[in-house]
Structure formats: C-alpha cells, structure tokens
Design a protein around this motif. Structure first.
Motif, PDB file in Angstrom:
ATOM      1  N   ALA A 176     -14.031   5.773   0.999  1.00  0.00           N
ATOM      2  CA  ALA A 176     -12.648   5.305   1.015  1.00  0.00           C
ATOM      3  C   ALA A 176     -12.020   5.457  -0.367  1.00  0.00           C
ATOM      4  O   ALA A 176     -10.858   5.840  -0.493  1.00  0.00           O
TER       5      ALA A 176
ATOM      6  N   MET B  68       0.118   6.523  16.831  1.00  0.00           N
ATOM      7  CA  MET B  68      -0.917   7.205  16.045  1.00  0.00           C
ATOM      8  C   MET B  68      -1.026   8.653  16.515  1.00  0.00           C
ATOM      9  O   MET B  68      -0.722   8.993  17.641  1.00  0.00           O
TER      10      MET B  68
ATOM     11  N   PRO C 163      -8.851  14.024  15.062  1.00  0.00           N
ATOM     12  CA  PRO C 163      -9.889  13.021  14.885  1.00  0.00           C
ATOM     13  C   PRO C 163      -9.859  12.437  13.478  1.00  0.00           C
ATOM     14  O   PRO C 163      -9.513  13.133  12.529  1.00  0.00           O
ATOM     15  N   ASP C 164     -10.179  11.162  13.349  1.00  0.00           N
ATOM     16  CA  ASP C 164     -10.195  10.522  12.039  1.00  0.00           C
ATOM     17  C   ASP C 164     -11.497  10.851  11.340  1.00  0.00           C
ATOM     18  O   ASP C 164     -12.514  10.228  11.573  1.00  0.00           O
ATOM     19  N   GLU C 165     -11.459  11.870  10.480  1.00  0.00           N
ATOM     20  CA  GLU C 165     -12.687  12.278   9.808  1.00  0.00           C
ATOM     21  C   GLU C 165     -12.856  11.551   8.479  1.00  0.00           C
ATOM     22  O   GLU C 165     -13.904  11.627   7.862  1.00  0.00           O
ATOM     23  N   PHE C 166     -11.828  10.871   8.034  1.00  0.00           N
ATOM     24  CA  PHE C 166     -11.898  10.197   6.741  1.00  0.00           C
ATOM     25  C   PHE C 166     -11.989   8.688   6.913  1.00  0.00           C
ATOM     26  O   PHE C 166     -11.508   8.140   7.901  1.00  0.00           O
ATOM     27  N   THR C 167     -12.583   8.040   5.930  1.00  0.00           N
ATOM     28  CA  THR C 167     -12.545   6.577   5.879  1.00  0.00           C
ATOM     29  C   THR C 167     -11.328   6.209   5.042  1.00  0.00           C
ATOM     30  O   THR C 167     -11.303   6.452   3.832  1.00  0.00           O
ATOM     31  N   TRP C 168     -10.328   5.673   5.710  1.00  0.00           N
ATOM     32  CA  TRP C 168      -9.072   5.425   5.012  1.00  0.00           C
ATOM     33  C   TRP C 168      -9.180   4.175   4.150  1.00  0.00           C
ATOM     34  O   TRP C 168      -9.813   3.196   4.547  1.00  0.00           O
ATOM     35  N   PRO C 169      -8.560   4.201   2.954  1.00  0.00           N
ATOM     36  CA  PRO C 169      -8.632   3.013   2.082  1.00  0.00           C
ATOM     37  C   PRO C 169      -7.912   1.831   2.720  1.00  0.00           C
ATOM     38  O   PRO C 169      -6.913   2.020   3.426  1.00  0.00           O
TER      39      PRO C 169
ATOM     40  N   ALA D 124       0.842  -1.201   0.000  1.00  0.00           N
ATOM     41  CA  ALA D 124       0.000   0.000   0.000  1.00  0.00           C
ATOM     42  C   ALA D 124       0.878   1.253   0.000  1.00  0.00           C
ATOM     43  O   ALA D 124       0.614   2.218  -0.725  1.00  0.00           O
TER      44      ALA D 124
ATOM     45  N   LEU E  39       1.851   3.863  11.702  1.00  0.00           N
ATOM     46  CA  LEU E  39       3.076   4.131  12.483  1.00  0.00           C
ATOM     47  C   LEU E  39       2.838   5.311  13.426  1.00  0.00           C
ATOM     48  O   LEU E  39       1.989   6.166  13.165  1.00  0.00           O
TER      49      LEU E  39
ATOM     50  N   ALA F 290      -5.555  -1.527   2.832  1.00  0.00           N
ATOM     51  CA  ALA F 290      -4.315  -1.849   2.126  1.00  0.00           C
ATOM     52  C   ALA F 290      -4.582  -2.913   1.056  1.00  0.00           C
ATOM     53  O   ALA F 290      -5.208  -3.928   1.344  1.00  0.00           O
ATOM     54  N   PRO F 291      -4.120  -2.684  -0.189  1.00  0.00           N
ATOM     55  CA  PRO F 291      -4.341  -3.680  -1.238  1.00  0.00           C
ATOM     56  C   PRO F 291      -3.407  -4.879  -1.060  1.00  0.00           C
ATOM     57  O   PRO F 291      -2.308  -4.737  -0.533  1.00  0.00           O
TER      58      PRO F 291
END
Lengths: 182, 232
Positions: A117, B1, B6-12, A34, A143, B14-15
């Motif tokens: 996302a 972290m 605050p985590d305002e996004f929906t993180w993609p 990623a 991290l 991992a592919p």
C-alpha cells in the motif's frame, strides 16, 4: 444516526442539527482529506484546503438542493478550491530557493517503500495529475465512473480512459520501485 | 466502482486529518447553526419560471401601453407563449434536477447554442426589411433606436438574470460556468423576447443588433458570473 445516508445527514445539518454535522464530518473528512493530500501532495496545504472546503460547505448549506449526491458535491467544492488556490499561487510572487529555483511540492520519500500500500501510495504521487485524480476518486474514495466524471467535469468515458492509462503507468512505476528496493 | 478492472493493487487507506484541524472545522461549522428549509430543484425551477414570467409580463404591458402590438394580438401572444415554453425548457435542463443528477451535458450545450441561434433566425424571418449595413448606419435615428432597444433589453434581461442567479446562488460546484451561461440565456430571453414583442421597428439590422446581440451577451456574461455566483 449511523444508518442515515450522507444526504439525510446533510438535510439534518441544514435544519440546524450540530450532531449531524459531526457524523457527516466523521464519514466524509478522511476521504476528502485523502483526495486533497493526493491532489496537493503536501499535507499542510491539504489541511488548509480541508478547512476551506468545509467553510464553503457551511456557507452554502442553505443552498444544498435536496437529492444532490453529497460526497461528489463536496469533492467538487474541494477540487474547485484547490484549482482556485493554485491559480492564486501562480499569480503570487514565489519565494525562490537559494539557487534561484522555484520551490517544488514535496514528494513523500520513496526509500524503503516495501509495503504494498505504501509503494502504491508513492507510485500514485508520481502519476500525472489527471490520472492520479481519476484513480484516487474511483479506487480510493470509491465513486462510480459517473460520479467521478461529475467531480472532474468530464465524461465517464474520459474517466475510464484516465484510470486505464493511470493503471499502466502505476504498474510500470511499481516495477521501478520494486527494482530500487531490491 | 469500475467493475471490469480487477483490483491488482493494495490501495492506501485514507489518512485521518489532524485532531486540531478537525476540532477547528467542527467549531467553525457548528457555531452559528440556524435552521434553514431544504430546497427542492423542481419547486425552485417553478419559482424561477414564475418570476421570469412576471418580469416578462411587466415589460410586455409597459411596452404595449407605449406601442400597440405590431402583429395581431393573438399572434403576438402565441409568439410570447412559444418563447415562454422555450425559456421554461432552458430553465428545466439547466436547473430542473439537483446538481450531480442533471441529465446529459450535451443536451445543455446544445440548448446553449440552438436557442440563441433559433432566436436570431426568428428575428431574420420576422424582420420586415433589411437595409444594407451602410444604409442602416446612415439612416436617421437608426443607431439611436437600436441603442435604446439594446439598453432596454439589457436592463430587463439583467433584472431577470439577477433574480435567477440569486435563486440558484451557490448551488452547482460541478459545472457552474455552463449552468451560468444557461441561466444568463434564460434571463436574457426575458428582455430580448419582450422587447421583440413590443418594438415597432422591424428592420433587420435593428433586430439583430438591438434585440439579438444582447441575448448573446447574456450567455457570455452568465458564463463568467456562473463561476463566481453559482459555485459554492
């Protein structure tokens, strides 16, 4: 085996245990891949760099110092491999496109990025490299600021600043994408 | 972290790498697995100090067999011990802990600047006389003896540096250039300090150019060697 930390798995791998490598790979490869996809914005290049990174890990396994944090260690190897590859590419003759322009890295298609996302993914790819890397390492890979600073060879304060500025740009980019899709 | 944001996004998510790529990596990385012993940063630092000390002792013995110490033996040995401690400090801050857990980078940068500067000041303080630069250039055999000292310092410093670089090869992907410069400094100190203890010439320009300049050269050489040798 699943309870072992990455560092313990690495020590077992150094001692010659192939199963430990399998576990290591399962746990690290998605995060590493990623990160490389985000850096290169090009999956085939990221796949090549993933192989280069693990080849270097294999070659340097006997030099692994007990207690070194493994994920940042491997991410730093991946980052240096990327920078080396980019430096080498700059000195190579590039194939020009038919109109004489240099080929640009392919960006993911942003049409129909309706899923949150997916939209974040597209917006992240548009950020400047420094911000993109900082956000990827801290938010997606997970991290700490100190670990990310080690990987990026900078200070935790600089990483925090990059993440903050990246956030601002990301927010603006997402609003732009939202307007496009509306 | 980062806890204060605050985590305002929906993180993609991992592919996953392609299966063919994963299989190729697994094959390549498990084909010739030979058991190796894990390394410990502190023990390896001790080995580095002992090996540098051995090269230093050889150079000192050979030098004193040719020219007796210029000061009283006790003072000379005290000087050697003081610089030995400094070299141990340089090795400890550059390699004493595992990469990624090493202390402040500012401390390492400070050591990189302060130690060579202190050595050049030490040479200035201990020089018996300082000719004008023109007098130094025209004085009989002064350039020749400076050149010979420089070569000796380079040879022994290079020997110590190569030993250190081999001991720490492929260990630091985080900041190999800085670690390389400090490794070069530690190796260069072996040659420069042992030469300073054994050389009978105490003219200022001779000391700075023949003894001090090589130490600076090792710092620069280490910077470039670090990128190639210390990075995995």
């Amino acid at each position: 085996m699943t309870d072992l930390t990455l560092e313990e798995l690495m020590l077992a791998y150094v001692a010659g245990d192939a199963l430990s490598f399998d576990q290591l790979y399962r746990r690290m490869a998605p995060q590493l891949f990623a990160y490389l996809v985000r850096l290169t914005r090009d999956r085939p290049r990221a796949e090549d760099l993933l192989q280069v990174t693990f080849a270097k890990l294999h070659r340097a396994r006997s030099s692994y110092i007990t207690g070194a944090p493994l994920l940042p260690w491997v991410l730093a190897i991946a980052r240096r491999s990327f920078l080396d590859e980019r430096r080498a590419a700059k000195s190579r003759n590039e194939d020009l496109s038919s109109d004489g322009a240099l080929p640009e890295p392919k960006l993911e298609d942003d049409k129909g990025a309706s899923d949150t996302a997916e939209a974040v993914d597209v917006a992240l790819n548009r950020l400047p490299e420094a911000y993109r890397e900082a956000i990827q390492l801290t938010k997606v890979v997970g991290l700490s600021l100190i670990e990310a600073a080690k990987v990026l060879d900078t200070t935790p304060t600089a990483v925090k600043l990059r993440v903050h500025r990246g956030y601002e740009l990301l927010r603006a980019e997402l609003q732009h994408l939202h307007r496009l899709s509306a | 972290m980062i806890s204060d944001k605050p985590d305002e996004f929906t993180w993609p998510t991992a592919p996953q790498p392609p299966i063919a790529v994963s299989d190729a990596i697994r094959r390549a990385c498990t084909a010739d697995l030979v058991p190796r012993a894990p390394h410990n940063a502190f023990k390896r630092t001790l080995v580095s100090i002992v090996s540098s000390g051995a090269i230093f002792a050889i150079m000192l013995t050979v030098g004193w067999m040719r020219h007796p110490p210029k000061a009283a033996m006790l003072y000379a040995l005290l000087g050697a011990a003081a610089w030995g401690v400094t070299q141990g400090f340089v090795l400890y801050v550059s390699h004493g802990k595992p990469p990624g857990r090493r202390g402040s980078k500012s401390l390492r940068w400070a050591a990189l600047f302060v130690v060579p500067t202190a050595f050049l000041l030490h040479l200035a303080v201990t020089s018996g006389s300082v000719l004008s630069f023109h007098e130094f250039l025209v004085a009989p055999r002064s350039l020749h003896s400076t050149f010979v000292c420089g070569i000796h310092s380079l040879l022994f410093g290079a020997l110590a540096s190569v030993v250190l670089f081999v001991l720490w090869r492929r260990t630091d992907p985080f900041c190999p250039k800085l670690t390389g410069a400090l490794t070069g400094l530690a190796g260069g100190m072996v040659g420069a300090i042992a030469l300073d203890m054994t050389c009978a010439n105490d003219e200022g320009w001779h000391l700075w150019l023949g003894h001090g300049l090589t130490l600076v050269a090792f710092v620069f050489a280490g910077w470039f060697a670090g990128r190639r040798w210390l990075s995995p």
